[in-house]
Design a protein around this motif. Structure first.
Motif, mmCIF file in Angstrom:
data_model
loop_
_atom_site.group_PDB
_atom_site.id
_atom_site.type_symbol
_atom_site.label_atom_id
_atom_site.label_comp_id
_atom_site.label_asym_id
_atom_site.label_seq_id
_atom_site.Cartn_x
_atom_site.Cartn_y
_atom_site.Cartn_z
ATOM 1 N N ALA A 85 -17.625 -6.068 3.586
ATOM 2 C CA ALA A 85 -17.018 -6.536 4.838
ATOM 3 C C ALA A 85 -16.591 -7.991 4.736
ATOM 4 N N ILE A 86 -17.405 -8.815 4.055
ATOM 5 C CA ILE A 86 -17.033 -10.225 3.916
ATOM 6 C C ILE A 86 -15.802 -10.363 3.020
ATOM 7 N N ALA A 87 -15.786 -9.586 1.928
ATOM 8 C CA ALA A 87 -14.662 -9.676 0.993
ATOM 9 C C ALA A 87 -13.356 -9.216 1.642
ATOM 10 N N LEU A 172 -11.338 -8.035 -6.520
ATOM 11 C CA LEU A 172 -10.736 -6.720 -6.662
ATOM 12 C C LEU A 172 -9.278 -6.720 -6.179
ATOM 13 N N ASP A 173 -8.431 -6.169 -7.012
ATOM 14 C CA ASP A 173 -7.003 -6.138 -6.704
ATOM 15 C C ASP A 173 -6.742 -5.054 -5.654
ATOM 16 N N THR A 174 -6.326 -5.460 -4.443
ATOM 17 C CA THR A 174 -6.124 -4.460 -3.385
ATOM 18 C C THR A 174 -4.931 -3.563 -3.687
ATOM 19 N N GLY A 175 -4.061 -4.014 -4.596
ATOM 20 C CA GLY A 175 -2.931 -3.182 -5.016
ATOM 21 C C GLY A 175 -3.400 -1.848 -5.589
ATOM 22 N N LEU A 176 -4.560 -1.875 -6.261
ATOM 23 C CA LEU A 176 -5.099 -0.643 -6.842
ATOM 24 C C LEU A 176 -5.419 0.364 -5.749
ATOM 25 N N ALA A 181 -3.946 5.183 -2.550
ATOM 26 C CA ALA A 181 -3.548 5.800 -1.285
ATOM 27 C C ALA A 181 -2.171 6.447 -1.424
ATOM 28 N N ASP A 182 -1.256 5.751 -2.129
ATOM 29 C CA ASP A 182 0.080 6.300 -2.332
ATOM 30 C C ASP A 182 0.016 7.620 -3.092
ATOM 31 N N LEU A 188 -12.047 7.414 1.403
ATOM 32 C CA LEU A 188 -13.354 7.626 0.778
ATOM 33 C C LEU A 188 -13.199 7.855 -0.720
ATOM 34 N N LYS A 189 -12.213 8.671 -1.071
ATOM 35 C CA LYS A 189 -12.007 8.973 -2.484
ATOM 36 C C LYS A 189 -11.570 7.712 -3.224
ATOM 37 N N ALA A 190 -10.705 6.922 -2.583
ATOM 38 C CA ALA A 190 -10.266 5.677 -3.216
ATOM 39 C C ALA A 190 -11.458 4.750 -3.442
ATOM 40 N N PHE A 191 -12.349 4.725 -2.468
ATOM 41 C CA PHE A 191 -13.529 3.872 -2.620
ATOM 42 C C PHE A 191 -14.379 4.349 -3.794
#
Lengths: 278, 263
Positions: A85-87, A172-176, A181-182, A188-191
């Motif tokens: 949550a902080i990140a 962590l690169d949010t682009g990943l 998602a794309d 959940l699966k992405a996590f």
């Protein structure tokens, strides 16, 4: 440069490494209550034999490992969502949120453990609240049980869990995640397939930072665990201060060290690697 | 998006409540009239005046502050050297042993370090007749476990900044020593400063190693607190806790300001 290396090398060699040799030496000796210091040097294995055959000591080892492991897991389950949550918070807000995690660490460890004594006591604030709110009319006493020790460890070491987790999650690169998602992954699966595997270094560091010291923890089992909870750090303390059996206490220290040397080296290698990667 | 914000809010709310509620309650109860923790007997500052006139406690605090000052300063110097060596020294024999010795005290159970340092001091006493256990031995013990924390902050800071600044200074003819003093040190000074503060806090708070190496004469603040709280909750300790939390908050804000300030 030679001096720069030599100063800490010598200091730590004399005050950190050399003492372990002394502990090893004393551990093979025997107790001599009448001499000062109360030690007679020797080459007997009886202290070690006692540690591995006496039920009391065996129970203390197992309890320490078990409590440290479950507390570490609990700290991870609480610390991971916090770090996450902080990140993910707005960048401007992160330093403040992080500072709030670190602040308790800057206060006194002893005081923080003490703070739970008044809460968990039989007539403590927690039980008063439970009675007043009607959740439980006759709540048991938590103080003096393993529950209190777990709670104390999670509470005292939580900052050590959150900080390394935050450090990896923040990078962590949010682009990943967007890519996942794309490609049709649910959040959940992405996590589970992206975030979690990439945060393993932080998980390892955080767990080691909590697990290693809590195996040998003394203050928390002493103040919150009562007489029921036998942990190895407390055994060492009692052998040394109460029974004045220095050789046996030394043998406990050697075993504790042998038990933790693997995790400690793992942690050290992890630290070195994470700094090189920056 | 709203779901995620609510998740973050819940998680952090719960986490911070867990971290702060016990401390806040202790702080509130430092103003409790009653001696019992469990009973609110009305507002009173009597425990505050009791603590402030508690001679033994004040003496212990003074001793702790002096030890913390000495050991933090020593740890800052040695930790600076250690962090610099780890980040900048070319490979040298014993490098991995060195790295291990610097980091290990960070996680080493304190009871193990405590007994080992005591045995060292007892051995030194037999061989050389000293040092007498007390101020000096406590300061040495605190310095030893604080070095790791300073070294890590310094090393991280050095890994972050551009080595070409140092190379440029050397190309312009500065000796390594002059380069260190005029380029490197000013850049890592904030890290050393916050490392010093951290070492100071750790020393002020240490109970276990201190108990092992203190000898019979010296009583530091944590030793006093420990012997008092073993017997149960003590209103004066609530007052002390309040003071410590407030001071720690100020120290942390100051330290954050030190490290975030751009040089």
């Amino acid at each position: 440069m030679r001096f720069v290396i030599a100063l800490p090398f010598l200091w730590l060699g004399v005050f950190f490494l050399l003492p372990f040799a002394l502990v090893l030496m004393i551990a093979f000796g025997s107790n001599a209550p009448d001499s000062v210091p109360p030690v007679e040097l020797g080459a007997s294995l009886k202290n070690f034999k006692l540690l591995f055959t006496d039920d009391l000591y065996l129970a203390a080892w197992l309890t320490s490992l078990r409590i440290a492991a479950t507390s570490t897991l609990a700290a991870l389950l609480l610390g991971y969502p916090m770090a996450y949550a902080i990140a993910r918070a707005a960048p401007a807000r992160r330093p403040l949120l992080l500072m709030l995690v670190v602040l308790p660490f800057w206060t006194s460890f002893l005081i923080r453990v003490y703070a739970w004594m008044g809460l968990l006591d039989e007539n403590g604030l927690l039980n008063q609240f439970l009675r007043w709110s009607g959740i439980a009319s006759d709540p048991g006493t938590i103080l003096g049980t393993e529950w209190a020790v777990h709670l104390g460890i999670v509470y005292a070491y939580l900052p050590f869990m959150v900080l390394p987790l935050y450090a990896t999650l923040e990078k962590l690169d949010t682009g990943l995640l967007e890519a996942a998602a794309d490609l049709g992954a649910t959040p959940l699966k992405a996590f589970l397939t992206v975030t979690l595997p990439l945060s393993v270094p932080g998980i390892v560091a955080g767990c080691l930072l909590v697990f290693i010291p809590s195996v040998g923890e003394f203050v928390i089992p002493d103040l919150l665990g009562g007489t029921q909870t036998l942990m190895i750090g407390k055994v060492l303390w009692d052998e040394f201060f109460t029974n004045a059996d220095w050789p046996l206490a030394s043998a406990v220290a050697i075993c504790l060290l042998a038990l933790l040397v693997g995790p400690i080296m793992l942690f050290q290698r992890h630290q070195a690697r994470s700094l090189e990667r920056r | 998006m709203i779901g995620r914000a609510r998740f973050a809010f819940t998680v952090l709310g719960f986490g911070y409540a867990f971290l702060y509620l016990p401390l806040v309650l202790v702080m509130i109860y430092s103003f409790n009239e009653s001696r019992l923790v469990t009973v609110w007997g009305g507002f009173s500052t009597k425990w505050w005046s009791a603590l402030l006139t508690n001679e033994a406690m004040l003496q212990a605090a003074w001793l702790s502050l002096r030890i913390a000052f000495v050991s933090a300063t020593a740890a800052a110097l040695i930790g600076l050297a250690a962090g610099y060596a780890l980040a900048r020294a070319p490979p040298f024999p014993g490098r991995s042993l060195f790295g291990g010795m610097v980091i290990a005290p960070m996680v080493m159970p304190e009871v193990v370090m405590g007994i080992s340092m005591l045995l060292l001091f007892v051995g030194a006493e037999r061989l050389f007749g000293g040092p007498e256990r007390g101020f000096l031995t406590i300061a040495i013990a605190h310095t030893t476990f604080s070095i790791a924390f300073v070294a890590i902050v310094v090393q991280a800071r050095l890994a972050d900044f551009d080595r070409s600044l140092e190379e440029a200074a050397m190309d312009l003819g500065a000796t390594p020593w002059v380069t260190f003093l005029t380029v490197t040190l000013p850049l890592i000074a904030p890290a050393v400063g916050s490392g010093w503060l951290l070492a100071f806090t750790l020393s002020l708070d240490d109970l276990i190693m201190t108990q092992f190496v203190a000898g019979a004469q010296s009583q530091t603040l944590p030793m006093r607190v420990y012997s008092s709280v073993r017997l149960g909750v003590d209103p004066q300790i609530n007052v002390l806790a309040t003071v410590i939390v407030v001071v720690a908050a100020c120290a942390l804000i100051f330290s954050g300001w030190l490290t975030r300030r751009k040089v």
